[in-house]
Scaffold this motif. Structure first.
Motif, PDB file in Angstrom:
ATOM      1  N   ALA A 134       1.489  39.184  51.851  1.00  0.00           N
ATOM      2  CA  ALA A 134       0.258  38.806  52.552  1.00  0.00           C
ATOM      3  C   ALA A 134       0.070  37.290  52.593  1.00  0.00           C
ATOM      4  N   VAL A 135       0.446  36.598  51.520  1.00  0.00           N
ATOM      5  CA  VAL A 135       0.183  35.151  51.464  1.00  0.00           C
ATOM      6  C   VAL A 135       1.382  34.321  51.915  1.00  0.00           C
ATOM      7  N   ALA A 136       2.527  34.971  52.171  1.00  0.00           N
ATOM      8  CA  ALA A 136       3.745  34.242  52.527  1.00  0.00           C
ATOM      9  C   ALA A 136       3.689  33.700  53.952  1.00  0.00           C
ATOM     10  N   GLU A 137       4.365  32.560  54.182  1.00  0.00           N
ATOM     11  CA  GLU A 137       4.534  32.037  55.534  1.00  0.00           C
ATOM     12  C   GLU A 137       5.509  32.900  56.332  1.00  0.00           C
ATOM     13  N   ASP A 138       6.498  33.457  55.608  1.00  0.00           N
ATOM     14  CA  ASP A 138       7.562  34.186  56.289  1.00  0.00           C
ATOM     15  C   ASP A 138       7.972  35.398  55.467  1.00  0.00           C
ATOM     16  N   VAL A 139       8.116  36.554  56.122  1.00  0.00           N
ATOM     17  CA  VAL A 139       8.557  37.784  55.453  1.00  0.00           C
ATOM     18  C   VAL A 139       9.748  38.346  56.208  1.00  0.00           C
ATOM     19  N   GLN A 140      10.828  38.581  55.506  1.00  0.00           N
ATOM     20  CA  GLN A 140      11.957  39.258  56.134  1.00  0.00           C
ATOM     21  C   GLN A 140      12.232  40.579  55.421  1.00  0.00           C
ATOM     22  N   LYS A 141      12.189  41.659  56.194  1.00  0.00           N
ATOM     23  CA  LYS A 141      12.590  42.959  55.655  1.00  0.00           C
ATOM     24  C   LYS A 141      14.065  43.146  55.955  1.00  0.00           C
ATOM     25  N   VAL A 142      14.835  43.389  54.898  1.00  0.00           N
ATOM     26  CA  VAL A 142      16.253  43.688  55.087  1.00  0.00           C
ATOM     27  C   VAL A 142      16.444  45.180  54.801  1.00  0.00           C
ATOM     28  N   HIS A 143      17.487  45.762  55.364  1.00  0.00           N
ATOM     29  CA  HIS A 143      17.631  47.211  55.293  1.00  0.00           C
ATOM     30  C   HIS A 143      19.009  47.636  54.834  1.00  0.00           C
ATOM     31  N   ALA A 144      19.033  48.737  54.104  1.00  0.00           N
ATOM     32  CA  ALA A 144      20.291  49.403  53.782  1.00  0.00           C
ATOM     33  C   ALA A 144      20.555  50.432  54.883  1.00  0.00           C
ATOM     34  N   ILE A 145      21.653  51.154  54.740  1.00  0.00           N
ATOM     35  CA  ILE A 145      21.988  52.221  55.683  1.00  0.00           C
ATOM     36  C   ILE A 145      21.794  53.557  54.977  1.00  0.00           C
ATOM     37  N   CYS A 146      21.115  54.484  55.622  1.00  0.00           N
ATOM     38  CA  CYS A 146      20.873  55.811  55.049  1.00  0.00           C
ATOM     39  C   CYS A 146      22.208  56.513  54.784  1.00  0.00           C
ATOM     40  N   VAL A 147      22.416  56.944  53.518  1.00  0.00           N
ATOM     41  CA  VAL A 147      23.698  57.573  53.172  1.00  0.00           C
ATOM     42  C   VAL A 147      23.801  59.004  53.726  1.00  0.00           C
ATOM     43  N   LYS A 148      22.685  59.554  54.213  1.00  0.00           N
ATOM     44  CA  LYS A 148      22.722  60.918  54.766  1.00  0.00           C
ATOM     45  C   LYS A 148      23.004  60.916  56.273  1.00  0.00           C
ATOM     46  N   CYS A 149      22.382  59.981  57.011  1.00  0.00           N
ATOM     47  CA  CYS A 149      22.478  60.084  58.473  1.00  0.00           C
ATOM     48  C   CYS A 149      22.897  58.783  59.168  1.00  0.00           C
ATOM     49  N   GLY A 150      22.998  57.695  58.417  1.00  0.00           N
ATOM     50  CA  GLY A 150      23.473  56.452  59.029  1.00  0.00           C
ATOM     51  C   GLY A 150      22.405  55.629  59.729  1.00  0.00           C
ATOM     52  N   SER A 151      21.144  56.075  59.681  1.00  0.00           N
ATOM     53  CA  SER A 151      20.059  55.271  60.250  1.00  0.00           C
ATOM     54  C   SER A 151      19.737  54.093  59.324  1.00  0.00           C
ATOM     55  N   ILE A 152      18.827  53.227  59.789  1.00  0.00           N
ATOM     56  CA  ILE A 152      18.315  52.158  58.940  1.00  0.00           C
ATOM     57  C   ILE A 152      17.531  52.778  57.778  1.00  0.00           C
ATOM     58  N   ALA A 153      17.841  52.349  56.545  1.00  0.00           N
ATOM     59  CA  ALA A 153      17.187  52.932  55.365  1.00  0.00           C
ATOM     60  C   ALA A 153      16.161  51.969  54.794  1.00  0.00           C
ATOM     61  N   ASN A 154      14.967  52.500  54.532  1.00  0.00           N
ATOM     62  CA  ASN A 154      13.883  51.682  53.980  1.00  0.00           C
ATOM     63  C   ASN A 154      13.415  52.214  52.631  1.00  0.00           C
ATOM     64  N   ASN A 155      14.022  53.295  52.130  1.00  0.00           N
ATOM     65  CA  ASN A 155      13.561  53.918  50.888  1.00  0.00           C
ATOM     66  C   ASN A 155      14.665  53.982  49.842  1.00  0.00           C
ATOM     67  N   SER A 156      14.255  53.773  48.571  1.00  0.00           N
ATOM     68  CA  SER A 156      15.185  53.926  47.455  1.00  0.00           C
ATOM     69  C   SER A 156      14.908  55.276  46.809  1.00  0.00           C
ATOM     70  N   HIS A 157      15.791  56.233  47.055  1.00  0.00           N
ATOM     71  CA  HIS A 157      15.589  57.577  46.500  1.00  0.00           C
ATOM     72  C   HIS A 157      16.289  57.675  45.160  1.00  0.00           C
ATOM     73  N   ARG A 158      15.512  58.053  44.137  1.00  0.00           N
ATOM     74  CA  ARG A 158      16.099  58.142  42.803  1.00  0.00           C
ATOM     75  C   ARG A 158      16.746  59.497  42.582  1.00  0.00           C
ATOM     76  N   LEU A 159      18.005  59.470  42.171  1.00  0.00           N
ATOM     77  CA  LEU A 159      18.754  60.718  41.979  1.00  0.00           C
ATOM     78  C   LEU A 159      18.500  61.309  40.604  1.00  0.00           C
ATOM     79  N   SER A 160      18.185  60.458  39.614  1.00  0.00           N
ATOM     80  CA  SER A 160      17.897  60.963  38.274  1.00  0.00           C
ATOM     81  C   SER A 160      16.452  61.440  38.202  1.00  0.00           C
ATOM     82  N   GLY A 161      16.127  62.270  37.209  1.00  0.00           N
ATOM     83  CA  GLY A 161      14.771  62.814  37.095  1.00  0.00           C
ATOM     84  C   GLY A 161      13.843  61.945  36.269  1.00  0.00           C
ATOM     85  N   ASP A 162      14.300  60.761  35.876  1.00  0.00           N
ATOM     86  CA  ASP A 162      13.523  59.899  34.991  1.00  0.00           C
ATOM     87  C   ASP A 162      12.266  59.382  35.698  1.00  0.00           C
ATOM     88  N   ASP A 163      11.103  59.564  35.087  1.00  0.00           N
ATOM     89  CA  ASP A 163       9.858  59.137  35.716  1.00  0.00           C
ATOM     90  C   ASP A 163       9.459  57.709  35.374  1.00  0.00           C
TER      91      ASP A 163
END
Ligand code: ZN
Length: 195
Positions: A134-163
């Motif tokens: 909110a307070v930054a002059e510049d924000v860049q969102k960088v993206h990974a690639i979805c390992v399931k479908c190859g789209s742009i990925a914006n979420n980090s899905h945790r595979l372990s059950g650790d809360d």
């Protein structure tokens, strides 16, 4: 808050995205360019992030530059005298005081470049990152690639059950997913939990 100001304009830049999105690589790229321009650069990271190295910002593909682990953002105010560019990696692990510290540094005329995860494993805004954006002059969102479908990925899905929120990631713990595949994975694991 007392806002310091100088003739030299400081600024705040935020680089954010999911795991494996290249945040740290982009931070290192900007910091190396500042070093090539003979600017005095300091890099900090939270002392909690000791995945590979005690004293280097190390990205997943091992381009690294030396950094200083610190426990609290306020340490940067003391350590950054005569510095022109401050880099901060894994910023999501710092507390909210990072927002005021970054603004104080920028007010001193320093270019502050912050890299961090924008959301946690539950898809919620992570620590001080939303306020920094909110307070930054510049924000860049960088993206990974979805390992399931190859789209742009914006979420980090945790595979372990650790809360526990602070689980430091590598490929065996997290996978980058797009919104659709993330929602599907979360609802599938919820159904498993209810069974
Ligand atoms: Zn997907």
């Amino acid at each position: 808050m007392f806002l310091e100001y100088t003739k030299k304009a400081g600024s705040i830049e935020v680089i954010c995205g999911s795991m494996f999105s290249g945040k740290t690589e982009e931070l290192i790229r900007r910091l190396k360019r500042a070093q090539f321009a003979n600017q005095k650069v300091e890099i900090y990271k939270p002392a909690v992030d000791i995945r590979y190295s005690e004293d280097s910002v190390v990205s997943h593909d091992f381009h690294s530059i030396p950094s200083t682990p610190i426990d609290t953002p306020a340490s940067m105010l003391l350590l950054s005298a005569d510095v022109e560019v401050v880099g901060i990696d894994e910023a999501q692990f710092f507390d909210d005081t990072l927002v005021e510290v970054a603004q104080t540094l920028a007010g001193r005329g320093i270019r502050v470049i912050v890299a961090g995860l924008d959301t946690d494993f539950a898809g919620k805004p992570f620590g001080p990152m939303p306020a920094l954006m909110a307070v930054a002059e510049d924000v860049q969102k960088v993206h990974a690639i979805c390992v399931k479908c190859g789209s742009i990925a914006n979420n980090s899905h945790r595979l372990s059950g650790d809360d526990q929120l602070v689980v430091l990631g590598e490929k065996d713990t997290y996978e980058p997913l797009c919104r659709h595949c993330y929602n599907k994975a979360v609802s599938e694991s919820e159904q498993k939990g209810q069974a």
